[in-house]
Design a protein around this motif. Structure first.
Motif: not given
Length: 81
Positions: A35-36, A38-40, A42-43, A46
């Protein structure tokens, strides 16, 4: 950037293996690792997505300009005939 994400997933995988139950290991891996990361990822991606979208917009505008020029040339040929 991806090498850091891969290293972190490896560390969390090792932590998950050391858990006392399988459910705890799976939850550790998912909540501390996947989860962490994947978020990082993705960000961090950007900016690249924005650049790609802008490039596509510019390309579309150029294609529209070329299409308008073709139509004007055809219209002039029709008017001259």
């Amino acid at each position: 950037m991806y090498i850091i994400a891969i290293a972190w997933i490896y560390v969390v995988f090792m932590m998950a293996i050391m858990e006392t139950t399988a459910i705890a290991g799976i939850m550790t891996f998912l909540l501390y690792g996947v989860l962490p990361v994947a978020i990082i990822v993705y960000v961090m991606g950007t900016g690249g997505r924005k650049r790609k979208r802008r490039a596509q917009e510019i390309q579309r505008q150029e294609e529209l300009k070329q299409e308008r020029l073709k139509q004007e040339v055809l219209q002039k040929e029709i008017d001259d005939a």
